[in-house]
Design a protein around this motif. Sequence first.
Motif, short mmCIF file in Angstrom:
data_model
loop_
_atom_site.label_atom_id
_atom_site.label_comp_id
_atom_site.label_asym_id
_atom_site.label_seq_id
_atom_site.Cartn_x
_atom_site.Cartn_y
_atom_site.Cartn_z
N GLY A 325 58.12 22.21 -11.17
CA GLY A 325 59.44 22.48 -10.63
C GLY A 325 60.55 21.95 -11.50
N THR A 326 61.74 21.93 -10.94
CA THR A 326 62.94 21.41 -11.60
C THR A 326 63.56 20.38 -10.67
OG1 THR A 326 63.30 23.49 -12.78
CG2 THR A 326 65.18 21.99 -12.56
N ILE A 327 63.71 19.17 -11.17
CA ILE A 327 64.29 18.09 -10.37
C ILE A 327 65.80 18.07 -10.63
CG2 ILE A 327 64.27 15.61 -9.91
CD1 ILE A 327 61.62 16.96 -9.27
N LYS A 328 66.58 18.13 -9.55
CA LYS A 328 68.04 18.13 -9.68
C LYS A 328 68.62 16.91 -8.99
CE LYS A 328 68.32 23.16 -9.96
NZ LYS A 328 68.99 24.40 -9.49
N SER A 329 69.73 16.41 -9.54
CA SER A 329 70.39 15.25 -8.93
C SER A 329 70.84 15.61 -7.52
CB SER A 329 71.58 14.80 -9.78
OG SER A 329 72.51 15.84 -9.94
N GLY A 330 70.63 14.67 -6.60
CA GLY A 330 70.99 14.89 -5.21
C GLY A 330 69.87 15.47 -4.36
N CYS A 331 68.74 15.81 -4.99
CA CYS A 331 67.66 16.42 -4.21
C CYS A 331 66.89 15.37 -3.42
CB CYS A 331 66.71 17.21 -5.12
SG CYS A 331 65.67 16.19 -6.19
N ASP A 332 66.25 15.83 -2.34
CA ASP A 332 65.41 14.98 -1.50
C ASP A 332 63.95 15.33 -1.75
OD1 ASP A 332 67.13 13.27 0.26
OD2 ASP A 332 67.99 15.23 0.74
N LEU A 333 63.15 14.30 -2.01
CA LEU A 333 61.72 14.50 -2.21
C LEU A 333 60.94 13.54 -1.31
CD1 LEU A 333 61.52 14.78 -6.12
CD2 LEU A 333 61.57 16.65 -4.46
N GLU A 334 59.72 13.91 -1.02
CA GLU A 334 58.90 13.10 -0.13
C GLU A 334 57.87 12.31 -0.93
OE1 GLU A 334 55.79 13.80 3.59
OE2 GLU A 334 57.34 15.29 3.17
N ASN A 335 57.74 11.03 -0.61
CA ASN A 335 56.74 10.18 -1.24
C ASN A 335 55.41 10.38 -0.53
OD1 ASN A 335 55.05 7.90 -1.89
ND2 ASN A 335 56.87 6.80 -2.61
N GLU A 336 54.42 10.91 -1.27
CA GLU A 336 53.14 11.23 -0.65
C GLU A 336 52.42 9.98 -0.15
OE1 GLU A 336 49.95 13.38 0.80
OE2 GLU A 336 51.93 14.07 0.20
N THR A 337 52.63 8.85 -0.84
CA THR A 337 51.91 7.63 -0.48
C THR A 337 52.49 6.98 0.78
OG1 THR A 337 51.43 7.24 -2.81
CG2 THR A 337 51.15 5.37 -1.32
N THR A 338 53.82 6.90 0.83
CA THR A 338 54.47 6.20 1.95
C THR A 338 54.97 7.13 3.04
OG1 THR A 338 56.65 6.28 0.88
CG2 THR A 338 55.23 4.39 0.34
N GLY A 339 55.10 8.43 2.71
CA GLY A 339 55.62 9.37 3.69
C GLY A 339 57.12 9.31 3.84
N VAL A 340 57.79 8.48 3.03
CA VAL A 340 59.24 8.29 3.14
C VAL A 340 59.97 9.32 2.27
CG1 VAL A 340 61.13 6.68 2.63
CG2 VAL A 340 59.01 5.84 3.64
N SER A 341 61.10 9.78 2.75
CA SER A 341 61.94 10.70 1.97
C SER A 341 62.86 9.90 1.05
CB SER A 341 62.77 11.58 2.91
OG SER A 341 63.60 12.44 2.17
N GLU A 342 62.95 10.32 -0.20
CA GLU A 342 63.80 9.64 -1.18
C GLU A 342 64.83 10.63 -1.73
OE1 GLU A 342 63.85 6.51 -1.91
OE2 GLU A 342 61.85 5.62 -2.01
N LYS A 343 66.08 10.18 -1.82
CA LYS A 343 67.13 11.01 -2.40
C LYS A 343 67.40 10.56 -3.83
CE LYS A 343 71.66 13.03 -1.52
NZ LYS A 343 72.77 13.19 -0.56
N LEU A 344 67.35 11.48 -4.77
CA LEU A 344 67.57 11.18 -6.18
C LEU A 344 69.06 11.41 -6.48
CD1 LEU A 344 64.47 11.57 -5.95
CD2 LEU A 344 64.53 12.52 -8.24
N ASN A 345 69.86 10.36 -6.26
CA ASN A 345 71.30 10.51 -6.42
C ASN A 345 71.72 10.70 -7.88
OD1 ASN A 345 72.22 10.20 -3.66
ND2 ASN A 345 71.44 8.10 -3.81
N GLN A 346 71.01 10.05 -8.80
CA GLN A 346 71.35 10.16 -10.21
C GLN A 346 70.09 10.37 -11.04
OE1 GLN A 346 73.52 6.24 -10.09
NE2 GLN A 346 74.92 7.32 -11.47
N LEU A 347 70.21 11.20 -12.06
CA LEU A 347 69.13 11.41 -13.01
C LEU A 347 69.62 11.03 -14.40
CD1 LEU A 347 67.82 14.93 -11.88
CD2 LEU A 347 66.86 12.70 -11.28
#
Length: 711
Positions: A325-347
């Motif tokens: 895929g393509t990772i974009k700043s501001g996107c939300d991704l899910e951590n498979e290990t913890t199940g927590v959603s993380e927002k990538l504010n800056q790349l």
Amino acid sequence: MGEFDTSHVKSIVLLGHAGSGKTTLAECMLYEAGITSRRGTITEKNTVGDYHEMEQERGNSIFSKLMHAKWRGYKINILDTPGYDDFTGEVIAALRVADTGVMLLNAAMGVEVTTDLIWQYTEQFKTPMIFAVNKLDDDSADFDKTVSQAKSHFGTKVSVVQYPRQQGAGFHEIIDVLRMTMYKFRDTGGKPEKLPIPDDEKERADTLHKELVEAVAGNDEALMERYFDKGELDEDEMKEGLKKAMIHHDIFPLFCLSAERNMGSGRLMGFIDNVCPSANEMPPQITKNGDKLPCDSNGPACMFIYKTVTEPHVGDLSFFKVYSGTIKSGCDLENETTGVSEKLNQLFLVEGNKRINTNELVAGDIGATLKLKNTHVNNTLHARGKNYELKPVEFPPPNMTVAIETIKKGEEEKLSQALHQLREEDPTLIIEFSPELKQTLIHCQGDMHLSVAKWKIENIHKLDVKFTRAKIPYRETIRSSADANYRHKKQSGGAGQFGEVYMRVEPWYEGMPEPTGMNVRGRDSYDLDWGGKLVFYNCIVGGAIDARFLPSILKGVMEKMQVGPLTGSYVRDVRVSVYDGKMHPVDSNDIAFKLAGLQAFRQAFQQASPQILEPIYQVEILCPDELTGAVMGELQTRRGLVEGIEVEGNFQKIIARMPLAEMDGYSSSLRSLTQGRAKFKSKFLEYFPVPYEIQQKLIEDYKHKEEAMEV
């Protein structure tokens, strides 16, 4: 849309023994690509890669670094890695995300011991590999010997693409047998002049060219047919064949360099962008579930965290590779290990210690982001609704353990936080509080690794700490049987305490017969948390002791087994048979029988030929042949027992048993003894009886310690 698509992103990792020139080569690449206006040097402490204060003090790399160069329409991510085996974790993590490895060999030293260590991981990851013989301008350079050693260590798949026309101070010409061209450099290096191969080199060049063509054709049936038809392969066919063979680990092309004088780096970069695979040409990633994840910028977003760095006043900087895929700043991704959603504010794109903002990163690219609260090294982040979990990096077990404590009282909580942060950054650093030893322990790769941890604690976390020798987790057992009895009697104004226990203790071993001369009424077996067994028999007859008091007797025995009679160490592998006793209709209770059981066990244990056991480790040392005698002599001074010697490439592998008590400082001693040309690894083997004189000293020391505490 980003500046580079997936097929135009290449990620390489620079590998090799300390001093092979990795950081200097990275400087050449950045300079040739126009990223920097001048080449930094290690002596001037101004390289892009070795920017950390510790690295500038030591003059070598400690951490892996991410840089990038734009070269002829391609983006080349450059991962520079340390060359000491203490920092193997940094190397493995970088290898995990690289598409190609560049293994530097020092022409003056040949194949060195860390090179062999790293090679094992390149085989594990099946990373396409290039060899680069560096320092050909050194007066002691020996290209032919280095190539011979490389083929001896890594096989005949090592294929010469270039060789030097001259070596030593006069080195300035490289014969390229792929392009059948000679590159002639000015004394200052840089862009070479391309010339025909001189007549006196044609025979050698033709021979090596033919060997290279046959090696390429031999790994591809279609190319082999073309080679038979034409008697030759053109440059495009060679590039196609080389790429396929590199992906399948069938060919390892070998190039020539003088990184210090900037000779050969441009041709190497050209080969990287022309021939080396990009991530989408490599086999797809395999998830933990066994699913394939192709490297496609149009696929579902998926990235893997391979490294974390804490930056003062900023927070955690997480380094990652985009695998789909393509990772974009501001996107939300899910951590498979913890199940927590993380927002990538800056790349960020990263250039050593500089961060460059970017809006997106495509599959195959490497970058960084800040402040992922619940994401750590080895975690996979992916688009919602997907269950991708990429295989984690498996880091090596530690080789060295020390205890750590604060100098100032009351700073224990701060130390705990600092150690947690260190562990977050470095998965090869294992922190443990041992209830048995009552020490906070650091398990690490060696003394250099430990010194880095100490520097961070003192300079970043502002804590004064000291390292002490970790206590040895001895065990106690017995070699013969003994009987003992103990009466606990305590009288007070009201009800008293009374309990009397008769007990036999014996050394336990698998398959031993039932107790003789006793009426067995019950048997329980316990696997002890610290290893070994306790087997507990009820042999009471005639109701001398009520069955309800047996758990209390067992509790007393177990309590004493956690603080052994000889040295306070755990007791293991004992059989206890309770066969008689007395009780009082009013004064007998659980506490009375617990204390009676404890004291009876203590007395019987001390009469049953007690034995202290020490942990024995298997140690494997890899060293040059000429140092074998010195290394074996050092082992003997540490009560080491050599069990065998095997040949591993051009090195000798010494396999020995060594008591843990003698391994303190071994990392430093081995490095000093061999000038860093040997490495070792160790693993727990077994518990074994200590020699008599050492046992007596341990008992005496413990006795004095107990007496001092009573005063």
